[in-house]
Design a protein around this motif. Structure first.
Motif, PDB file in Angstrom:
ATOM      1  N   TYR A 109       0.855  -1.191   0.000  1.00  0.00           N
ATOM      2  CA  TYR A 109       0.000   0.000   0.000  1.00  0.00           C
ATOM      3  C   TYR A 109       0.888   1.237   0.000  1.00  0.00           C
ATOM      4  O   TYR A 109       2.104   1.149   0.222  1.00  0.00           O
ATOM      5  CB  TYR A 109      -0.941   0.011   1.214  1.00  0.00           C
ATOM      6  CG  TYR A 109      -0.272  -0.328   2.521  1.00  0.00           C
ATOM      7  CD1 TYR A 109       0.304   0.650   3.320  1.00  0.00           C
ATOM      8  CD2 TYR A 109      -0.200  -1.646   2.963  1.00  0.00           C
ATOM      9  CE1 TYR A 109       0.926   0.336   4.513  1.00  0.00           C
ATOM     10  CE2 TYR A 109       0.418  -1.981   4.149  1.00  0.00           C
ATOM     11  CZ  TYR A 109       0.981  -0.982   4.926  1.00  0.00           C
ATOM     12  OH  TYR A 109       1.608  -1.299   6.103  1.00  0.00           O
ATOM     13  N   TYR A 158       3.409  -1.322 -11.070  1.00  0.00           N
ATOM     14  CA  TYR A 158       2.273  -2.248 -11.127  1.00  0.00           C
ATOM     15  C   TYR A 158       2.770  -3.698 -11.129  1.00  0.00           C
ATOM     16  O   TYR A 158       2.259  -4.543 -10.371  1.00  0.00           O
ATOM     17  CB  TYR A 158       1.460  -1.964 -12.390  1.00  0.00           C
ATOM     18  CG  TYR A 158       0.194  -2.784 -12.528  1.00  0.00           C
ATOM     19  CD1 TYR A 158      -1.049  -2.206 -12.260  1.00  0.00           C
ATOM     20  CD2 TYR A 158       0.224  -4.124 -12.924  1.00  0.00           C
ATOM     21  CE1 TYR A 158      -2.216  -2.938 -12.393  1.00  0.00           C
ATOM     22  CE2 TYR A 158      -0.933  -4.859 -13.055  1.00  0.00           C
ATOM     23  CZ  TYR A 158      -2.161  -4.267 -12.788  1.00  0.00           C
ATOM     24  OH  TYR A 158      -3.314  -5.003 -12.913  1.00  0.00           O
ATOM     25  N   GLU A 196      -7.996  -6.849  -3.166  1.00  0.00           N
ATOM     26  CA  GLU A 196      -7.815  -5.401  -3.119  1.00  0.00           C
ATOM     27  C   GLU A 196      -8.764  -4.835  -2.064  1.00  0.00           C
ATOM     28  O   GLU A 196      -9.956  -5.165  -2.056  1.00  0.00           O
ATOM     29  CB  GLU A 196      -8.091  -4.766  -4.481  1.00  0.00           C
ATOM     30  CG  GLU A 196      -7.853  -3.270  -4.502  1.00  0.00           C
ATOM     31  CD  GLU A 196      -7.954  -2.684  -5.904  1.00  0.00           C
ATOM     32  OE1 GLU A 196      -8.022  -1.453  -6.014  1.00  0.00           O
ATOM     33  OE2 GLU A 196      -7.955  -3.459  -6.884  1.00  0.00           O
ATOM     34  N   ARG A 216       2.562   6.570  -7.756  1.00  0.00           N
ATOM     35  CA  ARG A 216       1.191   7.070  -7.748  1.00  0.00           C
ATOM     36  C   ARG A 216       1.136   8.476  -7.158  1.00  0.00           C
ATOM     37  O   ARG A 216       2.140   9.019  -6.705  1.00  0.00           O
ATOM     38  CB  ARG A 216       0.297   6.113  -6.975  1.00  0.00           C
ATOM     39  CG  ARG A 216       0.218   4.707  -7.576  1.00  0.00           C
ATOM     40  CD  ARG A 216      -0.761   3.860  -6.809  1.00  0.00           C
ATOM     41  NE  ARG A 216      -0.926   2.539  -7.378  1.00  0.00           N
ATOM     42  CZ  ARG A 216      -0.191   1.476  -7.043  1.00  0.00           C
ATOM     43  NH1 ARG A 216       0.774   1.592  -6.137  1.00  0.00           N
ATOM     44  NH2 ARG A 216      -0.407   0.306  -7.599  1.00  0.00           N
ATOM     45  N   HIS A 245      -4.295   2.191  -2.349  1.00  0.00           N
ATOM     46  CA  HIS A 245      -3.885   1.156  -3.314  1.00  0.00           C
ATOM     47  C   HIS A 245      -3.423  -0.108  -2.567  1.00  0.00           C
ATOM     48  O   HIS A 245      -2.289  -0.552  -2.700  1.00  0.00           O
ATOM     49  CB  HIS A 245      -2.788   1.674  -4.232  1.00  0.00           C
ATOM     50  CG  HIS A 245      -3.111   3.002  -4.837  1.00  0.00           C
ATOM     51  ND1 HIS A 245      -4.020   3.149  -5.861  1.00  0.00           N
ATOM     52  CD2 HIS A 245      -2.666   4.253  -4.540  1.00  0.00           C
ATOM     53  CE1 HIS A 245      -4.120   4.433  -6.182  1.00  0.00           C
ATOM     54  NE2 HIS A 245      -3.315   5.117  -5.396  1.00  0.00           N
TER      55      HIS A 245
END
Length: 252
Positions: free
Chosen positions: A118, A245, A176, A158, A163
């Protein structure tokens, strides 16, 4: 609402019956973490859930908050109170609780295979740096609880915190966590073709598209098309986001 250190330690992450003899057996793990820290740009530290502190902190974590590794080690969980915005501390508490709730539902034999990641901000003076944080269990107790966990910190690509992903190594699906509905959602991940994987790895190594085309014996138009497809599949805009990612979702 002010956060206290004790708020991070709850029933679901409580650890019992660890002896000094047990601690004498883990030096090899600490040395392995030190070796890993020397070989990577990432900051590395080890959480000890029995003593509720940090067992080891790499030197480069000082970059993020301006403190020595020894001071950060002494801070333990106070590090989060002093160097994370108060609003995001509440997010970390929620991740802590919901993450352990989900982890404890996983079969014990599979728990070492999972990692949670995260993003949150670390404050240094007037600077707020968004970092990506991974927690991976290192040692479990006999009843499957996390005694030691390896944590890594690197710059996030990001723009916002959150996330939150929990994923098993080599599994396509993942969990998620939604901060809006406060639940874990199971999702099916993507797979990379051999060419997409090669393009991503070579891009990470700094090769240009012309170089990649030469190395893979493909046309430059094929490499460009592959990158476009890769970015579309991941929902990202550039190679830095694609690499982040791929790291978070453990695709490489």
């Amino acid at each position: 609402m002010a956060t206290n250190i004790g708020d991070f330690f709850i029933v679901s992450n409580s650890v019992y019956n660890i002896t000094e003899e047990d601690y004498q057996k883990i030096n090899i793990l600490v040395n392995a973490a030190k070796a890993f820290a020397r070989s990577t740009h990432q900051c590395v530290y080890i959480i000890d859930y029995f003593k509720q502190n940090f067992l080891y902190v790499s030197e480069n974590l000082a970059y993020w908050c301006g403190q020595t590794s020894e001071k950060i080690k002494d801070f333990g969980y106070k590090f989060y109170l002093d160097y994370v915005p108060e609003k995001e501390q509440q997010m970390l508490l929620e991740i802590n609780k919901k993450g352990f709730d989900l982890f404890n539902e996983i079969p014990i034999g599979e728990r070492l295979d999972y990692t949670i990641s995260y993003d949150f901000h670390i404050i240094q003076g007037k600077k707020h740096r968004l970092v990506n944080h991974h927690i991976t269990p290192m040692v479990l107790t006999k009843d499957g609880r996390i005694w030691l966990a390896l944590c890594t910190i690197s710059m996030s690509v990001r723009n916002t915190p959150g996330h939150i992903i929990m994923k098993r190594s080599n599994a396509q699906s993942y969990y998620e966590y939604s901060l809006e509905i406060h639940k874990w959602i199971k999702k099916e991940g993507i797979t990379l073709s051999e060419t997409e994987r090669d393009v991503l790895i070579l891009s990470a190594q700094g090769y240009t598209m012309n170089d990649i085309a030469d190395k893979l014996c493909k046309s430059i138009d094929t490499i460009k098309a592959c990158k476009r497809a890769l970015f579309s599949k991941m929902g990202v805009k550039n190679i830095a986001e694609a690499l982040s990612y791929a790291t978070n979702y453990r695709l490489l």
